[in-house]
Enzyme design. Structure first.
Site, mmCIF file in Angstrom:
data_model
loop_
_atom_site.group_PDB
_atom_site.id
_atom_site.type_symbol
_atom_site.label_atom_id
_atom_site.label_comp_id
_atom_site.label_asym_id
_atom_site.label_seq_id
_atom_site.Cartn_x
_atom_site.Cartn_y
_atom_site.Cartn_z
ATOM 1 N N GLN A 122 -65.878 -28.484 45.238
ATOM 2 C CA GLN A 122 -65.042 -27.706 46.236
ATOM 3 C C GLN A 122 -65.056 -26.143 45.462
ATOM 4 O O GLN A 122 -64.357 -25.986 44.478
ATOM 5 C CB GLN A 122 -63.544 -28.068 46.121
ATOM 6 N N GLY A 123 -65.701 -25.252 46.118
ATOM 7 C CA GLY A 123 -65.611 -23.968 45.452
ATOM 8 C C GLY A 123 -64.658 -22.935 46.118
ATOM 9 O O GLY A 123 -64.991 -21.967 46.656
ATOM 10 N N SER A 125 -61.015 -21.895 43.885
ATOM 11 C CA SER A 125 -60.578 -20.826 43.103
ATOM 12 C C SER A 125 -61.437 -20.044 42.440
ATOM 13 O O SER A 125 -62.510 -20.291 41.986
ATOM 14 C CB SER A 125 -59.670 -21.930 41.977
ATOM 15 N N SER A 157 -64.072 -28.893 39.926
ATOM 16 C CA SER A 157 -63.822 -30.325 39.174
ATOM 17 C C SER A 157 -65.248 -30.862 39.667
ATOM 18 O O SER A 157 -65.728 -30.941 40.975
ATOM 19 C CB SER A 157 -62.758 -30.942 39.879
ATOM 20 N N GLU A 240 -55.835 -33.360 51.357
ATOM 21 C CA GLU A 240 -56.250 -33.631 50.103
ATOM 22 C C GLU A 240 -55.298 -34.507 49.652
ATOM 23 O O GLU A 240 -55.368 -35.402 48.703
ATOM 24 C CB GLU A 240 -56.258 -32.424 49.034
ATOM 25 N N SER A 359 -49.956 -23.785 42.135
ATOM 26 C CA SER A 359 -49.097 -23.885 41.136
ATOM 27 C C SER A 359 -47.668 -24.228 41.604
ATOM 28 O O SER A 359 -47.196 -23.818 42.622
ATOM 29 C CB SER A 359 -48.895 -22.549 40.282
#
Length: 375
Positions: A122-123, A125, A157, A240, A359
């Site tokens: 998953q691109g 961030s 990841s 997710e 966050s």
């Protein structure tokens, strides 16, 4: 809602439990070589798929079984109870593709995603656009029948093992930042893609930075319409979480039991502070469990996941970090002297839980908006 299994669900659970008992790879959690661990994950994915346990809640026309999300939750719970390898995360990426993709894209990407033949990352961030994802600066400029992508992604990841990437890039810098983002399905083998693993505090390289230098992406690999990237990203993130959290709770309970045994072995259960910390850990786990089953009930009733997932994210981070901190308090110097092992790595792994995926501060802002609090 009655959270007990129906007769059909109970029969499925019993069959699944027997299958897992026979098929969980022995010693999988002792594999230290990263390449070997990656091969094991792929093999486990294929084994689950061949048994019909991947994508159970997907529509039948896209390779699923058309079952309710309850069955995914049962799978996650039983896998967690029996200490199975992590289950493949295909649901949220698949949801984005079969919700926004063209028929050609669905036929091209969904079967291999479901089977594990093709691995995805998953691109999203970037170095200066993590929780504030809409500030991303990777660009995709239209050039004939291709887009030319330039930029950098961070904290990707599994990027070093991925074959394809779901990529967000800015296609229109002239509109408000949320509206100028598009989504692309990009092969990681394209010229100009460079992947560099990042070794985190636990000593593992489970995430990566990815550089995109003049990477040409066919227009046919844009997912959805131009400028629809933010909406697609929010759909992806919403799915997710959910049934998969049930598996985390099972793992959390196993870890809590281990921590309690360590406290007993060291004669610490008579200490009021230790007993209080263990009780709080149990309560945190129960609060998270009840929140997850509430979300699962909403999903089963046909409601789409929404911003209330931020509550689960906060509860999960608090539970995991507090439990790992308690383990280190009980172990003292034993982890460092070799009497116990593995707990320090788990502690370090728990620290970024409150950052990745949005966050804690961002999650609190989302909850504040849900409650109608002033900005």
């Amino acid at each position: 809602m009655d959270y007990r299994d129906t007769p059909e669900e109970a029969a499925f659970r019993a069959t699944l439990r027997g299958w897992l008992t026979e098929n969980i790879p022995a010693g999988w959690d002792k594999v230290e070589d990263p390449e070997a661990a990656a091969r094991l994950r792929r093999s486990w994915h294929r084994t689950l798929y061949q048994a019909g346990y991947v994508g159970m809640s997907w529509p039948v026309e896209y390779g699923g079984r058309g079952l309710s999300a309850t069955y995914d939750a049962i799978l996650n719970e039983e896998a967690g109870n029996l200490n199975a390898p992590p289950l493949p995360s295909v649901g949220y990426l698949g949801r984005a593709i079969f919700t926004y993709g063209s028929e050609e894209q669905k036929q091209q990407f969904l079967p291999s995603l479901l089977s594990g033949e093709v691995q995805w990352c998953q691109g999203f961030s970037e170095p200066e656009a993590g929780s504030d994802l809409a500030s991303l600066r990777t660009t995709a400029k239209l050039d004939g029948d291709h887009y030319v992508v330039n930029g950098q992604k961070m904290w990707t990841s599994g990027g070093q093992y991925a074959d394809w990437c779901m990529l967000l890039a800015r296609t229109d810098p002239e509109v408000p930042k949320h509206k100028g983002i598009s989504c692309f399905l990009v092969s990681m083998s394209e010229p100009g893609v460079t992947v560099r693993p990042i070794v985190i505090a636990s000593g593992e390289a489970e995430t990566c930075e990815v550089f995109w230098d003049e990477v040409r992406v066919p227009v046919a690999q844009r997912l959805g319409e131009p400028g629809e990237g933010w909406r697609i990203a929010m759909t992806t993130v919403a799915y997710e979480r959910g049934p998969a959290d049930i598996g985390f709770i099972a793992t959390y309970r196993r870890t809590l039991a281990k921590v309690e045994r360590m406290a007993a072995e060291r004669g610490l259960l008579d200490r009021p502070e230790t007993r209080k910390q263990l009780a709080r850990a149990y309560v945190r786990g129960e609060v998270l469990r009840l929140n997850c089953v509430e979300q699962l009930a909403a999903r089963v009733s046909g409601q789409q996941p929404g911003p209330e997932g931020s509550v689960a994210k906060l509860l999960w981070a608090d539970a995991e970090q507090s439990l790992q901190h308690l383990a280190m308090d009980i172990l003292g110097a034993d982890e460092l002297t070799g009497v116990e092992s593995g707990w320090l790595s788990s502690y370090f792994t728990s620290r970024p839980v409150s950052v990745y995926g949005g966050s804690a501060q961002i999650q609190k802002n989302i909850i504040a908006r849900m409650l109608g609090l002033p900005r």
